[in-house]
Design an enzyme around this catalytic site. Structure first.
Site, PDB file in Angstrom:
ATOM      1  N   ASP A  71       0.845  -1.186   0.000  1.00  0.00           N
ATOM      2  CA  ASP A  71       0.000   0.000   0.000  1.00  0.00           C
ATOM      3  C   ASP A  71       0.886   1.244   0.000  1.00  0.00           C
ATOM      4  OD1 ASP A  71      -2.206  -1.688   0.445  1.00  0.00           O
ATOM      5  OD2 ASP A  71      -1.789  -1.655   2.605  1.00  0.00           O
ATOM      6  N   ASP A  77       0.859   8.031   8.103  1.00  0.00           N
ATOM      7  CA  ASP A  77       1.145   6.620   8.444  1.00  0.00           C
ATOM      8  C   ASP A  77       2.525   6.529   9.071  1.00  0.00           C
ATOM      9  OD1 ASP A  77      -0.990   5.109   7.505  1.00  0.00           O
ATOM     10  OD2 ASP A  77      -0.185   4.942   5.477  1.00  0.00           O
ATOM     11  N   GLU A 100       2.415  -2.522  11.075  1.00  0.00           N
ATOM     12  CA  GLU A 100       2.050  -2.590   9.654  1.00  0.00           C
ATOM     13  C   GLU A 100       3.067  -1.847   8.794  1.00  0.00           C
ATOM     14  OE1 GLU A 100      -1.987  -1.625   8.537  1.00  0.00           O
ATOM     15  OE2 GLU A 100      -1.445  -1.531   6.432  1.00  0.00           O
ATOM     16  N   GLU A 101       3.680  -0.857   9.365  1.00  0.00           N
ATOM     17  CA  GLU A 101       4.592  -0.015   8.586  1.00  0.00           C
ATOM     18  C   GLU A 101       6.041  -0.498   8.590  1.00  0.00           C
ATOM     19  OE1 GLU A 101       3.111   1.983   6.688  1.00  0.00           O
ATOM     20  OE2 GLU A 101       1.186   1.827   7.706  1.00  0.00           O
ATOM     21  N   ASP A 119      -1.189  -1.442  14.246  1.00  0.00           N
ATOM     22  CA  ASP A 119      -1.375  -0.694  13.006  1.00  0.00           C
ATOM     23  C   ASP A 119      -1.474   0.766  13.445  1.00  0.00           C
ATOM     24  OD1 ASP A 119      -2.042   0.536  10.704  1.00  0.00           O
ATOM     25  OD2 ASP A 119      -3.713  -0.782  10.171  1.00  0.00           O
ATOM     26  N   LEU A 121      -1.765   3.634  12.031  1.00  0.00           N
ATOM     27  CA  LEU A 121      -2.839   4.468  11.468  1.00  0.00           C
ATOM     28  C   LEU A 121      -3.551   3.691  10.372  1.00  0.00           C
ATOM     29  CD1 LEU A 121      -3.819   7.194  12.288  1.00  0.00           C
ATOM     30  CD2 LEU A 121      -2.482   8.213  10.472  1.00  0.00           C
ATOM     31  N   ASP A 122      -4.696   3.162  10.715  1.00  0.00           N
ATOM     32  CA  ASP A 122      -5.450   2.365   9.744  1.00  0.00           C
ATOM     33  C   ASP A 122      -6.456   3.253   8.992  1.00  0.00           C
ATOM     34  OD1 ASP A 122      -6.300  -0.432   8.800  1.00  0.00           O
ATOM     35  OD2 ASP A 122      -8.170   0.590   9.283  1.00  0.00           O
ATOM     36  N   GLU A 278      -4.596  -6.083  12.950  1.00  0.00           N
ATOM     37  CA  GLU A 278      -5.921  -5.513  12.694  1.00  0.00           C
ATOM     38  C   GLU A 278      -7.006  -6.448  13.241  1.00  0.00           C
ATOM     39  OE1 GLU A 278      -4.907  -2.795   8.795  1.00  0.00           O
ATOM     40  OE2 GLU A 278      -5.420  -4.875   8.426  1.00  0.00           O
TER      41      GLU A 278
END
Ligand code: AHM
Ligand code: MG
Length: 338
Positions: A71, A77, A100-101, A119, A121-122, A278
């Site tokens: 993404d 993010d 996630e990052e 995560d 910033l989802d 998540e």
């Protein structure tokens, strides 16, 4: 005289006091988990401030880089990732972080007990259009001995091993919602005081709901049981509500009763959402609130992760609605077998 425990059960109690008064409910009760929750709450305040100013200080938009899932990374993010990982690293209670990052596990303090999956910033595609977004987190106790290097086993734990989980919703107001395994409580942030206060005590999701949240643009590539479930919702005139921002969709359904689904699609054969940072966190919250989370065939929290960025199809929300999705899967698997 009012006892401390009574004060902690009152709407309006400050988050810090609530955490302190509930510390003893947690079987390891050394204060480390409480400190992790405080660090997450504080980072949430910082990220909240940055989100609110994003349009003014050139913080919206793409970084021009991709994360592990391919993404586009947004500036916020990356910033949120820095805020949360920095606070959790400096705190000293965390031995490893999965984000996630970040492509790999971040090894932090080998003398610490806890693993965090986050995560930061989802829903980042919503940042530039001023739609609610969120932070999602899970906390585990490591399985290997404290003081030794962190192992894969410490990190790749199933959701049932979570000791705490929750989210921060940056919405029309900012909220922290979390569980440590004895119910779910929600705290609303008062920016004028810089403090979160208990606003949603012992949250319980209605057993059945009147909302379904699925990206129906992918309907043609849903599996037959998922199509059957969506058709059934339409037949029953259940309202379709889909923001496309997981925390916001989840939070609404938690309060009002409903189901959020991200099934397998042609584009995302294992669904889009990530198990470790998540799905598991929200599954723990929903189960603690009386709801369910399932792939359609298996309880989310019983999946043994093989990879930190693994994806899974998910249906999460009101118990009866998730059970209907599961029933369609069971029924159709049986028909296929006969
Ligand atoms: P992200 O982790 O890259 O932000 O993606 C997760 C988001 C969820 O918040 C949301 O529910 C979903 O992706 C929306 O996906 P889609 O646009 O395919 O419906
Ligand atoms: Mg995400």
């Amino acid at each position: 005289m009012i006892e401390n425990s009574r004060i902690a059960l009152t709407i309006g109690t400050a988050l810090d006091r609530f955490i302190k008064n509930h510390q003893e409910e947690f079987k390891y009760a050394t204060g480390e988990l409480s400190q992790i929750l405080r660090d997450i709450a504080l980072s949430g305040k910082v990220v909240n401030r940055e989100i609110n100013r994003a349009g003014l200080i050139n913080l919206s938009g793409n970084m021009g880089s991709l994360n592990m899932a391919g993404d586009n990374q947004q500036k916020l993010d990356v910033l949120a990732n820095i805020r949360f990982t920095r606070a959790l690293t400096k705190g000293g209670e965390v031995c490893a972080i999965v984000s996630e990052e970040e492509d790999d596990i971040i090894e932090v303090n080998k003398d610490a007990n806890y693993v965090i999956a986050i995560d930061p910033l989802d829903g980042s595609s919503n940042i530039d259009v001023n739609v609610s977004i969120g932070t999602i987190f899970s906390v585990y106790r490591r399985v290997s001995e404290v003081g030794t290097p962190v192992t894969e086993e410490d990190v790749l734990q199933p959701g049932i091993n979570q000791v705490a989980a929750g989210y921060v919703l940056y919405g029309s107001s900012t909220m922290l919602v979390y569980t440590t395994g004895s119910g779910v409580n929600g705290f609303t942030y008062d920016p004028t005081l810089g403090e979160y206060f208990l606003s949603h005590q012992n949250m319980v999701i209605p057993e059945d709901g009147k909302i379904y949240s699925v990206n129906e643009g992918s309907y043609n590539s849903f599996s037959p049981p998922v199509k059957a479930f969506v058709d059934d919702c339409r037949d029953k005139n259940i309202s379709g509500r889909y923001i496309g921002s997981l925390v916001a969709d989840f939070h609404r359904n938690l309060l009002k009763g409903g189901i959020y689904g991200y099934p397998a699609t042609a584009k995302s054969p294992n669904g889009k959402l990530r198990l470790m940072y998540e799905c598991n966190a929200l599954a723990f919250v929903i189960e603690q609130a009386g709801g369910k989370a399932s792939t359609g065939e298996q309880r989310i929290m019983e999946i043994n992760p093989a990879d930190i960025h693994q994806k899974t199809p998910i249906f999460i929300g009101s118990k009866k609605m998730v059970e209907r999705v599961e029933a369609f899967h069971k029924e159709m698997a049986k028909v296929a077998q006969d």
